[in-house]
Enzyme design. Structure first.
Site, PDB file in Angstrom:
ATOM      1  N   HIS A 103      48.166  45.347  24.574  1.00 20.82           N
ATOM      2  CA  HIS A 103      48.276  44.856  25.947  1.00 20.82           C
ATOM      3  C   HIS A 103      48.391  45.970  26.994  1.00 20.82           C
ATOM      4  O   HIS A 103      49.208  45.897  27.914  1.00 20.82           O
ATOM      5  CB  HIS A 103      49.480  43.912  26.081  1.00 20.82           C
ATOM      6  CG  HIS A 103      49.321  42.613  25.335  1.00 20.82           C
ATOM      7  ND1 HIS A 103      48.104  42.087  24.985  1.00 20.82           N
ATOM      8  CD2 HIS A 103      50.260  41.725  24.866  1.00 20.82           C
ATOM      9  CE1 HIS A 103      48.286  40.926  24.363  1.00 20.82           C
ATOM     10  NE2 HIS A 103      49.574  40.686  24.258  1.00 20.82           N
ATOM     11  N   HIS A 177      48.288  35.590  30.335  1.00 21.60           N
ATOM     12  CA  HIS A 177      49.207  35.395  29.221  1.00 21.60           C
ATOM     13  C   HIS A 177      50.277  34.339  29.473  1.00 21.60           C
ATOM     14  O   HIS A 177      51.439  34.518  29.064  1.00 21.60           O
ATOM     15  CB  HIS A 177      49.851  36.744  28.873  1.00 21.60           C
ATOM     16  CG  HIS A 177      50.184  36.915  27.433  1.00 21.60           C
ATOM     17  ND1 HIS A 177      51.126  36.151  26.797  1.00 21.60           N
ATOM     18  CD2 HIS A 177      49.688  37.742  26.500  1.00 21.60           C
ATOM     19  CE1 HIS A 177      51.221  36.537  25.533  1.00 21.60           C
ATOM     20  NE2 HIS A 177      50.341  37.496  25.318  1.00 21.60           N
ATOM     21  N   GLU A 314      44.554  32.850  25.414  1.00 17.47           N
ATOM     22  CA  GLU A 314      44.175  34.059  26.138  1.00 17.47           C
ATOM     23  C   GLU A 314      42.679  34.304  25.961  1.00 17.47           C
ATOM     24  O   GLU A 314      42.244  34.731  24.898  1.00 17.47           O
ATOM     25  CB  GLU A 314      44.947  35.252  25.589  1.00 17.47           C
ATOM     26  CG  GLU A 314      46.443  35.061  25.520  1.00 17.47           C
ATOM     27  CD  GLU A 314      47.080  36.019  24.510  1.00 17.47           C
ATOM     28  OE1 GLU A 314      46.771  37.225  24.534  1.00 17.47           O
ATOM     29  OE2 GLU A 314      47.862  35.556  23.678  1.00 17.47           O
TER      30      GLU A 314
HETATM   31  C1  BGC Z   1      49.946  38.787  20.870  1.00 17.94           C
HETATM   32  C2  BGC Z   1      51.244  38.708  20.099  1.00 17.94           C
HETATM   33  C3  BGC Z   1      52.342  39.325  20.932  1.00 17.94           C
HETATM   34  C4  BGC Z   1      52.409  38.611  22.262  1.00 17.94           C
HETATM   35  C5  BGC Z   1      53.411  39.215  23.218  1.00 17.94           C
HETATM   36  C6  BGC Z   1      50.125  38.027  22.139  1.00 17.94           C
HETATM   37  O1  BGC Z   1      48.947  38.080  22.888  1.00 17.94           O
HETATM   38  O2  BGC Z   1      48.853  38.289  20.143  1.00 17.94           O
HETATM   39  O3  BGC Z   1      51.127  39.390  18.877  1.00 17.94           O
HETATM   40  O4  BGC Z   1      53.564  39.238  20.269  1.00 17.94           O
HETATM   41  O5  BGC Z   1      51.154  38.640  22.886  1.00 17.94           O
HETATM   42  O6  BGC Z   1      53.119  40.532  23.507  1.00 17.94           O
END
Ligand code: BGC
Length: 347
Positions: A103, A177, A314
């Protein structure tokens, strides 16, 4: 959220902007992280509830949380070991997740302050966000100018449009998200929510959630959401992929991967009658069933969130694309414009 302004010690102002459409739907978005802090939509009787997980106070988003409502960039999801090679030059991105990049790194787009401007568009009230990411930020090459527009449309969609441009060859993969709970954020888990995803294939992962490269048919697996199915129906089945993800935390290969806006998923919650349809131009959809230990994060009105109390859809490029030439490319070159549009529409 009562207060909508926080002034940081360096004078930076964190604000929340409110969009409301003719039917009374309301989206509140912070310039910090481009975070959707609340989204109020009616149930079948016209009663409005906030259906996204998060916090009551803006300051609470500054502490550790799992990207509640955030705008994710420069690269949503994981890149193995955070290493990227572009035009023969190697770049090391921040390794912030079990040795991998996740991310956008430690200070991803979810933790920066965007400039924000409200606007009335023909489509409904809108908020334009802009952020210029410096060359080298979190290891990424190129000065990247990213723009995100949230519009609460007249037909009850939350439309999110992304564009970006760079001055050096780089990679990009932006997403949204939010953790949705169509009953009401904080009203238990989402296991009875029913879901369809228009995808015949998904991407199996390894123990650290990096795609193995296999593109596997969903047919006959707990990953088949081609028909409306409760999320909890198969989540506890003995399946190695569900063990690795601790539930669903995978990328589906959308059948519509044509880069034109297409309907890709539907979520239905029968007790409220709320229905959400997702549309996107992106080739993939990460469905994350919010597999955190109960009570670890949250929540609004002092309610701690149980495990799996929100679901993320997402829309994005496939994880780890820079290591898979066979996946759609996430490379952005100077002179090109990256664009992605996702809509969450309510009925
Ligand atoms: C990911 C997870 C992660 C979460 C929070 C999601 O998009 O796939 O693995 O724990 O985001 O960061």
């Amino acid at each position: 959220m009562k207060e909508s302004l926080v002034v940081m010690s360096d004078g930076t102002e964190l604000r929340v902007y409110t969009l409301r459409n003719a039917d009374g739907l309301e989206a509140r978005i912070a310039n910090y992280g481009g975070i959707l802090v609340s989204l109020k939509v009616p149930d079948r009787d016209g009663k409005f509830s906030d259906i996204v997980l998060g916090f009551d106070k803006l300051e609470e988003y500054l502490k550790e949380h799992p990207c509640f409502g955030a705008t994710i960039g420069r690269y949503a999801n994981r890149i193995a070991a955070g290493d990227v090679c572009l035009d023969g030059v190697a770049y090391q991105l921040t390794r912030n997740n079990e040795g991998n990049h996740l991310h956008g790194g430690l200070m991803g787009f979810d933790k920066v302050v965007w400039t924000a401007k409200e606007r009335q568009s023909a489509d409904g009230p809108a908020l334009d966000l802009r952020y210029v990411s410096r060359d080298g930020e979190e290891g990424y090459p190129g000065t990247l100018t990213a723009e995100v527009t949230y519009t609460l449309t007249n037909d009850n969609g939350l439309k999110i449009e992304y564009t970006a441009a760079t001055d050096k060859t780089t990679i990009i993969n932006l997403t949204h998200h939010s953790y949705f709970n169509l009953r009401d954020a904080g009203a238990g888990d989402i296991l009875a929510h029913e879901l369809t995803i228009d995808a015949d294939y998904f991407l199996p992962v390894d123990l650290s959630s990096i795609p193995t490269g296999e593109v596997r048919a969903v047919k006959g697996t707990p990953f088949d959401f081609t028909k409306l199915t409760p999320i909890g129906a198969r989540i506890a089945q003995e399946d190695l992929q569900l063990v690795y993800g601790n539930g669903y935390n995978h990328n589906w290969v959308l059948n519509s991967a044509r880069r034109t806006l297409a309907p890709v998923a539907v979520v239905h919650e029968s007790s409220s009658g709320r229905m959400m349809e997702a549309f996107t131009t992106a080739p993939g959809l990460q469905f994350f069933s919010g597999n955190f230990p109960g009570g670890r994060f949250g929540g609004k009105l002092g309610k701690p969130y149980p495990s799996r109390s929100g679901l993320c859809l997402e829309a994005q490029h496939y994880p780890d694309s820079p290591h898979h030439a066979e996946f759609p490319s996430t490379i952005l070159r100077p002179g090109e414009i990256y664009s992605q549009t996702t809509i969450y529409r309510f009925r």
